[in-house]
Design an enzyme around this catalytic site. Structure first.
Site, mmCIF file in Angstrom:
data_model
loop_
_atom_site.group_PDB
_atom_site.id
_atom_site.type_symbol
_atom_site.label_atom_id
_atom_site.label_comp_id
_atom_site.label_asym_id
_atom_site.label_seq_id
_atom_site.Cartn_x
_atom_site.Cartn_y
_atom_site.Cartn_z
ATOM 1 N N ARG A 109 33.840 -29.230 -21.489
ATOM 2 C CA ARG A 109 32.384 -29.433 -21.421
ATOM 3 C C ARG A 109 31.872 -30.056 -22.707
ATOM 4 O O ARG A 109 32.327 -29.700 -23.792
ATOM 5 C CB ARG A 109 31.657 -28.093 -21.262
ATOM 6 C CG ARG A 109 31.892 -27.407 -19.950
ATOM 7 C CD ARG A 109 31.035 -26.146 -19.859
ATOM 8 N NE ARG A 109 31.030 -25.617 -18.521
ATOM 9 C CZ ARG A 109 31.893 -24.727 -18.056
ATOM 10 N NH1 ARG A 109 32.854 -24.259 -18.839
ATOM 11 N NH2 ARG A 109 31.825 -24.313 -16.813
ATOM 12 N N GLY A 137 22.431 -36.340 -19.720
ATOM 13 C CA GLY A 137 22.984 -37.675 -19.898
ATOM 14 C C GLY A 137 24.379 -37.658 -20.482
ATOM 15 O O GLY A 137 25.100 -38.634 -20.417
ATOM 16 N N LYS A 144 26.292 -25.095 -27.223
ATOM 17 C CA LYS A 144 27.133 -24.322 -26.306
ATOM 18 C C LYS A 144 28.294 -23.673 -27.051
ATOM 19 O O LYS A 144 28.606 -22.502 -26.843
ATOM 20 C CB LYS A 144 27.639 -25.257 -25.209
ATOM 21 C CG LYS A 144 28.052 -24.533 -23.965
ATOM 22 C CD LYS A 144 28.395 -25.505 -22.845
ATOM 23 C CE LYS A 144 27.170 -26.148 -22.243
ATOM 24 N NZ LYS A 144 27.419 -27.457 -21.671
ATOM 25 N N ARG A 201 22.514 -16.363 -20.545
ATOM 26 C CA ARG A 201 21.345 -17.109 -21.053
ATOM 27 C C ARG A 201 20.101 -16.296 -20.719
ATOM 28 O O ARG A 201 20.161 -15.406 -19.858
ATOM 29 C CB ARG A 201 21.263 -18.493 -20.440
ATOM 30 C CG ARG A 201 21.239 -18.440 -18.930
ATOM 31 C CD ARG A 201 21.282 -19.818 -18.335
ATOM 32 N NE ARG A 201 21.615 -19.676 -16.904
ATOM 33 C CZ ARG A 201 22.044 -20.642 -16.138
ATOM 34 N NH1 ARG A 201 22.246 -21.817 -16.631
ATOM 35 N NH2 ARG A 201 22.305 -20.447 -14.865
ATOM 36 N N TYR A 218 -16.156 -20.086 -30.243
ATOM 37 C CA TYR A 218 -15.724 -19.608 -28.920
ATOM 38 C C TYR A 218 -15.250 -20.737 -28.030
ATOM 39 O O TYR A 218 -15.566 -21.910 -28.261
ATOM 40 C CB TYR A 218 -16.846 -18.824 -28.222
ATOM 41 C CG TYR A 218 -18.034 -19.666 -27.826
ATOM 42 C CD1 TYR A 218 -18.048 -20.357 -26.608
ATOM 43 C CD2 TYR A 218 -19.145 -19.779 -28.656
ATOM 44 C CE1 TYR A 218 -19.135 -21.133 -26.244
ATOM 45 C CE2 TYR A 218 -20.232 -20.559 -28.292
ATOM 46 C CZ TYR A 218 -20.219 -21.235 -27.077
ATOM 47 O OH TYR A 218 -21.279 -22.008 -26.724
ATOM 48 N N CYS A 277 -17.187 -25.923 -23.793
ATOM 49 C CA CYS A 277 -17.363 -25.417 -22.430
ATOM 50 C C CYS A 277 -16.820 -26.381 -21.381
ATOM 51 O O CYS A 277 -16.983 -26.162 -20.194
ATOM 52 C CB CYS A 277 -18.817 -25.079 -22.164
ATOM 53 S SG CYS A 277 -19.895 -26.509 -22.268
ATOM 54 N N HIS A 293 -16.503 -32.240 -8.428
ATOM 55 C CA HIS A 293 -17.326 -31.138 -7.930
ATOM 56 C C HIS A 293 -16.452 -30.054 -7.286
ATOM 57 O O HIS A 293 -16.535 -28.871 -7.630
ATOM 58 C CB HIS A 293 -18.329 -31.698 -6.914
ATOM 59 C CG HIS A 293 -19.132 -30.655 -6.227
ATOM 60 N ND1 HIS A 293 -18.788 -30.160 -4.991
ATOM 61 C CD2 HIS A 293 -20.233 -29.986 -6.615
ATOM 62 C CE1 HIS A 293 -19.666 -29.242 -4.649
ATOM 63 N NE2 HIS A 293 -20.551 -29.124 -5.619
ATOM 64 N N SER A 304 -22.377 -26.977 -28.191
ATOM 65 C CA SER A 304 -21.266 -26.655 -27.290
ATOM 66 C C SER A 304 -20.639 -27.976 -26.861
ATOM 67 O O SER A 304 -21.333 -28.847 -26.319
ATOM 68 C CB SER A 304 -21.784 -25.880 -26.073
ATOM 69 O OG SER A 304 -20.719 -25.638 -25.195
ATOM 70 N N ARG A 321 -24.228 -23.341 -15.445
ATOM 71 C CA ARG A 321 -24.711 -24.650 -14.972
ATOM 72 C C ARG A 321 -25.819 -24.384 -13.958
ATOM 73 O O ARG A 321 -25.536 -23.992 -12.828
ATOM 74 C CB ARG A 321 -23.579 -25.411 -14.291
ATOM 75 C CG ARG A 321 -22.464 -25.892 -15.196
ATOM 76 C CD ARG A 321 -21.411 -26.574 -14.325
ATOM 77 N NE ARG A 321 -20.488 -27.402 -15.067
ATOM 78 C CZ ARG A 321 -19.242 -27.030 -15.371
ATOM 79 N NH1 ARG A 321 -18.798 -25.838 -15.038
ATOM 80 N NH2 ARG A 321 -18.441 -27.873 -16.019
ATOM 81 N N MET A 367 28.409 -36.224 -20.831
ATOM 82 C CA MET A 367 29.433 -36.131 -19.787
ATOM 83 C C MET A 367 29.361 -34.807 -19.028
ATOM 84 O O MET A 367 29.148 -33.748 -19.609
ATOM 85 C CB MET A 367 30.816 -36.298 -20.418
ATOM 86 C CG MET A 367 31.866 -36.590 -19.364
ATOM 87 S SD MET A 367 33.530 -36.559 -20.030
ATOM 88 C CE MET A 367 33.945 -34.840 -19.876
HETATM 89 C C1 PEP Z 1 -18.814 -31.114 -19.788
HETATM 90 O O1 PEP Z 1 -19.210 -32.260 -19.630
HETATM 91 O O2 PEP Z 1 -17.797 -30.835 -20.445
HETATM 92 C C2 PEP Z 1 -19.497 -29.976 -19.171
HETATM 93 C C3 PEP Z 1 -19.130 -28.752 -19.403
HETATM 94 O O3 PEP Z 1 -20.495 -30.266 -18.305
HETATM 95 P P1 PEP Z 1 -20.261 -30.730 -16.789
HETATM 96 O O4 PEP Z 1 -18.843 -30.566 -16.451
HETATM 97 O O5 PEP Z 1 -21.144 -29.856 -15.970
HETATM 98 O O6 PEP Z 1 -20.733 -32.143 -16.846
#
Ligand code: PEP
Ligand code: MG
Length: 889
Positions: free
Chosen positions: A93, A102, A23, A337, A857, A837, A453, A769, A559, A104
């Site tokens: 301050r 924490g 400060k 700021r 990727y 993935c 899900h 993957s 999937r 003063m």
């Molecule tokens: C995983 O298990 O990371 C995956 C991409 O497959 P799912 O989520 O469909 O099991």
């Protein structure tokens, strides 16, 4: 030479943070930049160290230098400490090198006593104000400097209010404040055995010592330990002249942003109050004026303020949030700021600043938190909306939605068709509910985690979703849920905010997403920088199209079981799963083949020349079958009614089959390639559907790049057996159709054994993957369906884990397996293509990890693609920086 312990603001600068604290260095820098900052000085961190060396005493040197600095302050301001007619008042301050809670709290109006309060009353022409300041000072000083419990003051004030028959402070008169002051002084005597210190220099000395003492209070120590802040740094103390905005109509106070913090527009944005002090603006007693009005009321001050805003932006190279006060026509800047802003504003400001030549593209990229883009990509809550938050769950899929509570997927679909907006509320969702999920504006579940899900499906659809909201107790029979004292019935309106997990009672105002030109520009810049590719997890042509629109460079995970989550298809899938003989299964598969082929055709057509990874069926069976409990209830009811014997027979047969397939641990059960090994005809049908779609498109002149992926492999033999099935089917088809198609076969690495034996598995794989959802589940041994709702949030809250590992990749555990899998795989095949993935593919720190591990990727749900693109660019810039830093060491 004597040590220098005290620095006037104009003697320091930004670089002196170690000695002046954050400060103090900032105040010095503003002063140096020529800003009209109220004069002041900093007692340095060296003074703090000396204080501890000399048994918690301010040495003669320090006291002497403080007196000299005060003298300077008096000369420059024309005011005098303790002077009855023109008293010098200061704020005190704390300010350590790192901002640290924490320490003063601030003390304002130091220098007030029984005499100077009169001077303040005359100067402000407001007795009530002066005595209000004095009582605040007595309390603040008593509490933070003398250590008197603040509730004693609160109680005394309450008592006087009660006697006066009022409930709020503004209703109290000057006379009331006098009584409060007497009561407060008595508290001081009772608690300390002495009267309130009347000598202003004594007050200052005590306040400085209290700041130094607070360096070693328990809260500060714990914070330092947790954040690895060294103990020896010490804190500085800033003493600054008080200025008053309530000295008449040529005074005022306000807050302004140099650009609009909500839209990012380059115009001043803020408000002020004439003849008022800062607290009035905050308390909302009077309505402040928009800053533009200042131009009419105080043209010169406004002009000067405008110039200062420009100067501050040029200096700090960012949008500033500035507090200012005008005292008798003189403008003072109290604080500046970097201003908080919405994501939309952040993007516009960053891009505009590049175009204005203030910052570089790299800096613009680094300024935006990728996660904040969720605000831009989804409908969100209006920041100003009033909200009655009744529960909080896991922020499973961002975006806000308002609608009628519905507990049943069929009803959700029916109401949605009638044009209603609905929120589907379920204990958890299964593929049986998919039509309801599609029809609903949002989903709220009381169970299940970030990879459940509902979460995965909603994220894929860009739909708002809160999962694992265990606070709500759903009663499906009574069609209601209870949370705390509320009972929400079917048809009641709620709003959910999937970005934060908040459940709100009633309707809340929402704002639509907006893809501005600046947003597109920023993503194009990111594209130039990023090295790792970004693909999409997409299971249907529509998601494929959205993904391409967001800049996906392929599909990293399709999937295939998700393709069956449609009320017309689910029965066929169930038929296939429940089949008790191969011919029975083949019959169901025959019906599925054209449906799948058609889906693949649609997806390939959208993606055209880009690669598409299709994962063969991986249904944890519990996600696809009716629950044993539900079936038992239905069977019992039918038995009781003694009607429809044929229905009963059918249901009993279904129950028997479902019971045969029942698994105690479906996530570790007969799923993934284990299904393909036992029933190769399932995978064979899928491969046929994929390749038939490819041939169909080839004949239309469109080239496709299918990558066929085998899930849940843990042993190389599983992959080699499945690969043989793929090749045999492909061979047969190519001969039948007299066409040649190119495809590759790879596997997911999603159980520890796969990572540990990746060198063997790579012999059979064209690509890997990393399925980090299952890899996290199996590495930790945490069920991805249950852990988050049960113990995981406790683990995170109590810092056993830093993060939810299903959200942010656990680099030291799961990440080690990913690294090992990548290294072993490439040891066998140096050019092995590697991707991720799991849900982590759209999370910024995990993306950086993937980039640094050498993956080709990341793949994530469509609406996270822009986030991933930005994070991928940041990963390059951060590691570039990290490399230079290391090389400098
Ligand atoms: C995983 O298990 O990371 C995956 C991409 O497959 P799912 O989520 O469909 O099991
Ligand atoms: Mg998996």
């Amino acid at each position: 030479m004597k040590n220098k312990y005290v620095f006037l603001f104009d003697e320091g600068n930004q670089q002196m943070k170690t000695i002046l604290g954050g400060k103090g260095a900032n105040l010095a820098e503003m002063t140096r930049a020529g800003l009209p900052v109220p004069e002041g000085f900093t007692v340095s961190t060296d003074a703090c160290k000396a204080y501890y060396e000399f048994e918690r005493q301010l040495t003669a040197d320090i006291l002497q230098q403080m007196k000299e600095a005060l003298h300077q302050l008096e000369m420059r301001s024309g005011k005098k400490l303790g002077d009855q007619s023109n008293p010098l008042l200061v704020s005190v301050r704390s300010g350590s090198v790192y901002s640290m809670p924490g320490m003063m709290d601030t003390v304002l109006n130091l220098g007030l006593n029984d005499e100077t309060v009169e001077g303040l009353a005359q100067l402000t022409n407001d007795k009530r104000f002066a005595y209000d300041c004095y009582r605040r000072f007595l309390q603040m000083f008593g509490d933070v400097v003398l250590g008197i419990p603040h509730y004693l003051y609160d109680n005394a004030l309450l008592e006087i209010k009660r006697e006066a028959g009022v409930t709020s402070d503004p209703e109290l008169t000057f006379e009331h404040w006098m009584r409060v002051i007497t009561a407060y002084k008595n508290i001081t005597i009772k608690e300390t055995g002495e009267g309130f210190p009347q000598n202003p220099f004594d007050q200052l000395e005590l306040a400085v010592k209290a700041v130094f003492d607070s360096w070693n209070n328990q809260r500060a120590k714990v914070y330092r330990k947790a954040h690895q802040i060294p103990e020896h740094l010490g804190t500085a103390v800033n003493i600054q002249l008080m200025v008053f905005g309530n000295m008449g109509n040529d005074s005022g106070t306000g807050v302004a942003f140099t650009r609009n913090p909500s839209t990012g527009e380059n115009t001043l944005y803020g408000e002020y109050l004439i003849n008022a002090q800062g607290e009035d603006v905050v308390a909302g007693i009077r309505t402040p004026e928009p800053i533009e009005r200042l131009q009419e009321q105080m043209p010169e001050v406004y002009h000067q303020f405008q110039n200062i805003c420009q100067q501050l932006e040029n200096h700090y190279l960012d949008m500033q949030d500035i507090e200012f006060t005008v005292e008798k026509g003189t403008l003072y800047i109290l604080q500046t700021r970097n201003g908080k802003r919405t994501a939309k504003a952040a993007v516009k400001i960053a891009v505009d600043m590049v175009q204005e030549g203030l910052i570089t593209r790299d800096e613009a990229i680094m300024r935006i938190d990728p996660n904040s883009l969720d605000q831009i990509l989804h409908r969100g809550l209006d920041q100003n909306a009033h909200m009655n938050i009744i529960a909080k769950g896991l922020p499973a899929s961002p975006g806000a939605a308002t609608g009628k509570v519905v507990f049943d997927a069929n009803l959700a679909q029916r109401l949605a068709h009638q044009g209603e907006s609905v929120i589907l509320v379920r204990p958890e969702t299964t593929p049986d509910d998919i039509h309801g999920i599609i029809a609903s504006a949002g989903i709220l579940t009381s169970r299940g985690g970030m990879t459940s899900h509902a979460a995965v499906v909603a994220r894929g659809m860009g739909k708002s979703c809160i999962c694992g909201c265990e606070e709500i107790k759903i009663d499906l029979q009574a069609k209601q849920f209870k949370v705390h004292s509320y009972t929400i019935h079917e048809g009641d309106i709620i709003t959910i905010d999937g970005g934060t997990g908040r459940v709100i009672l009633g309707e809340a105002a929402l704002v639509d997403p907006e893809f501005t030109d600046e947003f597109k520009t920023l993503l194009l810049w990111a594209e130039d920088i990023k090295e790792i590719h970004v693909r999409a997890n997409a299971d249907n042509p529509q998601d494929a199209k959205i993904s391409r629109g967001f800049g996906a460079e392929g599909i990293g995970l399709c999937r295939t079981e998700h393709m069956f989550m449609d009320s017309t298809r689910i029965p066929i899938v169930q038929e296939m799963i429940l089949a008790e003989s191969t011919p029975e299964r083949l019959k169901a598969l025959e019906r599925l083949l054209p449906i799948q082929q058609n889906d693949f055709y649609g997806i390939f057509k959208e993606m055209q020349d880009l690669p598409v990874t299709i994962r063969l069926l991986d249904p944890p069976l519990h996600e696809f079958l009716p629950s044993v409990e539900d079936l038992l209830v239905k069977v019992t009811l039918l038995r009781e009614r003694k009607e429809n014997p044929s229905d009963l027979l059918q249901l009993e047969e279904l129950l028997r089959k479902v019971q045969t397939l029942h698994e105690f641990n479906p996530m570790l059960g007969h799923r993934g390639c284990r299904l393909g090994i036992i029933y190769p005809e399932i995978y064979s049908m899928q491969v046929e559907a994929i390749l038939r779609a490819v041939i169909q498109l080839k004949r239309e002149g469109i080239q496709c790049f299918p990558e066929i992926m085998i899930p849940l492999v843990g042993h190389v033999k599983e992959l080699s057996i499945m690969k043989r099935v793929v090749h045999q089917t492909a061979q047969r088809l190519m001969e039948e159709e007299k066409e040649h198609v190119e495809y590759t076969v790879g596997t997911m690495i999603e159980v520890p054994r796969a990572a540990l034996t990746a060198d063997e598995i790579a012999l059979e794989a064209d690509f890997f993957s990393f399925g980090t959802n299952d890899l996290t589940q199996t590495t930790f041994g945490y069920s991805r369906d249950d852990a988050e709702g049960k113990f995981l949030s406790y683990y995170v809250d109590s810092q056993i884990l830093d993060h939810n590992p299903f959200e942010i990749l656990d680099q030291s555990g799961v990440g080690k397996l990913v690294k090992m899998g990548a290294e072993l795989g490439r040891k066998t095949k140096p050019n092995l293509k590697l991707g991720i993935c799991g849900e982590h593919g759209g999370e910024k720190s995990s993306i950086r990890f993937c980039y640094e591990t050498g993956l080709d990727y990341v793949s994530c749900s469509p609406y996270r693609i822009p986030i991933a693109r930005l994070a991928a660019a940041q990963a390059v810039l951060q590691s570039g920086r990290a490399k230079t830093e290391t090389s400098q060491l």
